[in-house]
Design a protein around this motif. Structure first.
Motif, PDB file in Angstrom:
ATOM      1  N   MET A  73       0.853  -1.179   0.000  1.00  0.00           N
ATOM      2  CA  MET A  73       0.000   0.000   0.000  1.00  0.00           C
ATOM      3  C   MET A  73       0.895   1.237   0.000  1.00  0.00           C
ATOM      4  N   SER A  74       0.663   2.159  -0.929  1.00  0.00           N
ATOM      5  CA  SER A  74       1.491   3.345  -1.018  1.00  0.00           C
ATOM      6  C   SER A  74       0.972   4.434  -0.081  1.00  0.00           C
ATOM      7  N   THR A  75       1.873   5.331   0.273  1.00  0.00           N
ATOM      8  CA  THR A  75       1.509   6.450   1.128  1.00  0.00           C
ATOM      9  C   THR A  75       0.805   7.508   0.291  1.00  0.00           C
ATOM     10  N   ARG A  76      -0.269   8.019   0.808  1.00  0.00           N
ATOM     11  CA  ARG A  76      -0.984   9.086   0.123  1.00  0.00           C
ATOM     12  C   ARG A  76      -0.197  10.375   0.278  1.00  0.00           C
ATOM     13  N   GLN A  77      -0.219  11.219  -0.765  1.00  0.00           N
ATOM     14  CA  GLN A  77       0.526  12.469  -0.721  1.00  0.00           C
ATOM     15  C   GLN A  77      -0.360  13.628  -1.163  1.00  0.00           C
ATOM     16  N   ILE A  78      -0.267  14.714  -0.405  1.00  0.00           N
ATOM     17  CA  ILE A  78      -0.956  15.949  -0.735  1.00  0.00           C
ATOM     18  C   ILE A  78       0.119  16.997  -0.999  1.00  0.00           C
ATOM     19  N   VAL A  79       0.052  17.615  -2.168  1.00  0.00           N
ATOM     20  CA  VAL A  79       0.951  18.728  -2.491  1.00  0.00           C
ATOM     21  C   VAL A  79       0.170  20.007  -2.261  1.00  0.00           C
ATOM     22  N   VAL A  80       0.800  20.978  -1.606  1.00  0.00           N
ATOM     23  CA  VAL A  80       0.143  22.258  -1.346  1.00  0.00           C
ATOM     24  C   VAL A  80       1.051  23.396  -1.792  1.00  0.00           C
ATOM     25  N   GLY A  81       0.468  24.342  -2.515  1.00  0.00           N
ATOM     26  CA  GLY A  81       1.193  25.535  -2.932  1.00  0.00           C
ATOM     27  C   GLY A  81       1.235  26.528  -1.783  1.00  0.00           C
ATOM     28  N   VAL A  82       2.442  26.977  -1.460  1.00  0.00           N
ATOM     29  CA  VAL A  82       2.637  27.926  -0.367  1.00  0.00           C
ATOM     30  C   VAL A  82       3.318  29.155  -0.951  1.00  0.00           C
ATOM     31  N   ASP A  83       2.799  30.343  -0.614  1.00  0.00           N
ATOM     32  CA  ASP A  83       3.401  31.561  -1.174  1.00  0.00           C
ATOM     33  C   ASP A  83       3.462  32.726  -0.198  1.00  0.00           C
ATOM     34  N   GLY A  84       3.097  32.512   1.050  1.00  0.00           N
ATOM     35  CA  GLY A  84       3.139  33.581   2.038  1.00  0.00           C
ATOM     36  C   GLY A  84       1.869  34.412   2.096  1.00  0.00           C
ATOM     37  N   SER A  85       0.895  34.106   1.249  1.00  0.00           N
ATOM     38  CA  SER A  85      -0.360  34.862   1.236  1.00  0.00           C
ATOM     39  C   SER A  85      -1.369  34.237   2.193  1.00  0.00           C
ATOM     40  N   GLN A  86      -2.443  34.969   2.467  1.00  0.00           N
ATOM     41  CA  GLN A  86      -3.519  34.436   3.294  1.00  0.00           C
ATOM     42  C   GLN A  86      -4.114  33.185   2.645  1.00  0.00           C
ATOM     43  N   GLY A  87      -4.305  33.230   1.333  1.00  0.00           N
ATOM     44  CA  GLY A  87      -4.844  32.072   0.628  1.00  0.00           C
ATOM     45  C   GLY A  87      -3.928  30.863   0.747  1.00  0.00           C
ATOM     46  N   GLY A  88      -2.630  31.093   0.617  1.00  0.00           N
ATOM     47  CA  GLY A  88      -1.661  30.014   0.764  1.00  0.00           C
ATOM     48  C   GLY A  88      -1.674  29.416   2.162  1.00  0.00           C
ATOM     49  N   ARG A  89      -1.821  30.276   3.186  1.00  0.00           N
ATOM     50  CA  ARG A  89      -1.873  29.786   4.573  1.00  0.00           C
ATOM     51  C   ARG A  89      -3.112  28.937   4.805  1.00  0.00           C
ATOM     52  N   ARG A  90      -4.241  29.408   4.278  1.00  0.00           N
ATOM     53  CA  ARG A  90      -5.485  28.642   4.447  1.00  0.00           C
ATOM     54  C   ARG A  90      -5.397  27.301   3.724  1.00  0.00           C
ATOM     55  N   ALA A  91      -4.795  27.298   2.539  1.00  0.00           N
ATOM     56  CA  ALA A  91      -4.629  26.053   1.786  1.00  0.00           C
ATOM     57  C   ALA A  91      -3.718  25.089   2.550  1.00  0.00           C
ATOM     58  N   PHE A  92      -2.636  25.608   3.109  1.00  0.00           N
ATOM     59  CA  PHE A  92      -1.699  24.778   3.862  1.00  0.00           C
ATOM     60  C   PHE A  92      -2.392  24.171   5.084  1.00  0.00           C
ATOM     61  N   ALA A  93      -3.129  24.987   5.815  1.00  0.00           N
ATOM     62  CA  ALA A  93      -3.846  24.486   6.996  1.00  0.00           C
ATOM     63  C   ALA A  93      -4.847  23.402   6.601  1.00  0.00           C
ATOM     64  N   TRP A  94      -5.573  23.616   5.500  1.00  0.00           N
ATOM     65  CA  TRP A  94      -6.543  22.626   5.041  1.00  0.00           C
ATOM     66  C   TRP A  94      -5.841  21.333   4.647  1.00  0.00           C
ATOM     67  N   ALA A  95      -4.732  21.452   3.934  1.00  0.00           N
ATOM     68  CA  ALA A  95      -3.974  20.271   3.500  1.00  0.00           C
ATOM     69  C   ALA A  95      -3.492  19.470   4.709  1.00  0.00           C
ATOM     70  N   LEU A  96      -3.038  20.159   5.741  1.00  0.00           N
ATOM     71  CA  LEU A  96      -2.578  19.462   6.952  1.00  0.00           C
ATOM     72  C   LEU A  96      -3.734  18.747   7.645  1.00  0.00           C
ATOM     73  N   GLU A  97      -4.884  19.395   7.711  1.00  0.00           N
ATOM     74  CA  GLU A  97      -6.052  18.749   8.320  1.00  0.00           C
ATOM     75  C   GLU A  97      -6.476  17.525   7.512  1.00  0.00           C
ATOM     76  N   GLN A  98      -6.479  17.657   6.190  1.00  0.00           N
ATOM     77  CA  GLN A  98      -6.847  16.541   5.325  1.00  0.00           C
ATOM     78  C   GLN A  98      -5.852  15.393   5.477  1.00  0.00           C
ATOM     79  N   ALA A  99      -4.571  15.726   5.564  1.00  0.00           N
ATOM     80  CA  ALA A  99      -3.536  14.702   5.740  1.00  0.00           C
ATOM     81  C   ALA A  99      -3.717  13.972   7.069  1.00  0.00           C
ATOM     82  N   ALA A 100      -4.024  14.712   8.112  1.00  0.00           N
ATOM     83  CA  ALA A 100      -4.238  14.090   9.423  1.00  0.00           C
ATOM     84  C   ALA A 100      -5.431  13.137   9.380  1.00  0.00           C
ATOM     85  N   ALA A 101      -6.464  13.521   8.645  1.00  0.00           N
ATOM     86  CA  ALA A 101      -7.672  12.700   8.556  1.00  0.00           C
ATOM     87  C   ALA A 101      -7.494  11.471   7.679  1.00  0.00           C
ATOM     88  N   THR A 102      -6.577  11.532   6.717  1.00  0.00           N
ATOM     89  CA  THR A 102      -6.443  10.442   5.748  1.00  0.00           C
ATOM     90  C   THR A 102      -5.128   9.672   5.838  1.00  0.00           C
TER      91      THR A 102
END
Length: 156
Positions: free
Chosen positions: A1-30
């Motif tokens: 079974m392979s490890t699932r991977q989530i790639v997240v774009g980070v750029d220092g913006s508010q949108g990037g921070r929200r995306a990063f936080a969401w990706a981390l939550e999704q990774a924790a859940a999956t």
């Protein structure tokens, strides 16, 4: 079974921070890992090498700051990478072996291109995996001013 991977774009913006936080939550859940990617583009061939080095260092500092600002999620492995290139190309390439690509939106205008962001739009077209675009909450809309109705305006 392979490890699932989530790639997240980070750029220092508010949108990037929200995306990063969401990706981390999704990774924790999956049970996935997270690959945080910051793309920088030194598109001027006349830029002195010292300035290009400074630009790359600045990008690395931004990525380090963003990774450190996110609260640790138990069991979530985070790798971080700064890559030179156009953001959409870099992120689509990073997502080649990913299960999911997560990006933040701009959310500034009603125009589709601006709402979604040109990078998000291009990644949706290029990415080989599903793309999640996390919206940035818009500024609150002011309450509409009441319009007085007179017999003249009512009959129009």
């Amino acid at each position: 079974m392979s490890t699932r991977q989530i790639v997240v774009g980070v750029d220092g913006s508010q949108g990037g921070r929200r995306a990063f936080a969401w990706a981390l939550e999704q990774a924790a859940a999956t049970g996935a890992t997270v690959q945080a990617v910051l793309a920088w583009w030194g598109d001027n061939p006349n830029t002195p090498p010292a300035d290009r080095h400074t630009d790359r260092e600045s990008a690395q500092q931004t990525l380090d700051r963003e990774v450190q600002s996110q609260p640790a999620r138990h069991g979530v492995s985070v790798a971080a990478e700064v890559v030179e290139g156009k953001a959409a190309d870099v992120l689509a390439a990073a997502a080649q072996s990913a299960d999911l690509l997560v990006l933040g939106s701009h959310g500034h205008s009603r125009v589709h291109h601006t709402i979604l962001g040109s990078v998000s739009e291009a990644c949706i077209a290029k990415a080989p995996c599903p793309v999640v675009v996390i919206p940035v909450p818009g500024a609150p809309h002011p309450a509409a001013e009441p319009v007085p109705v007179t017999s003249e305006t009512a009959s129009r």
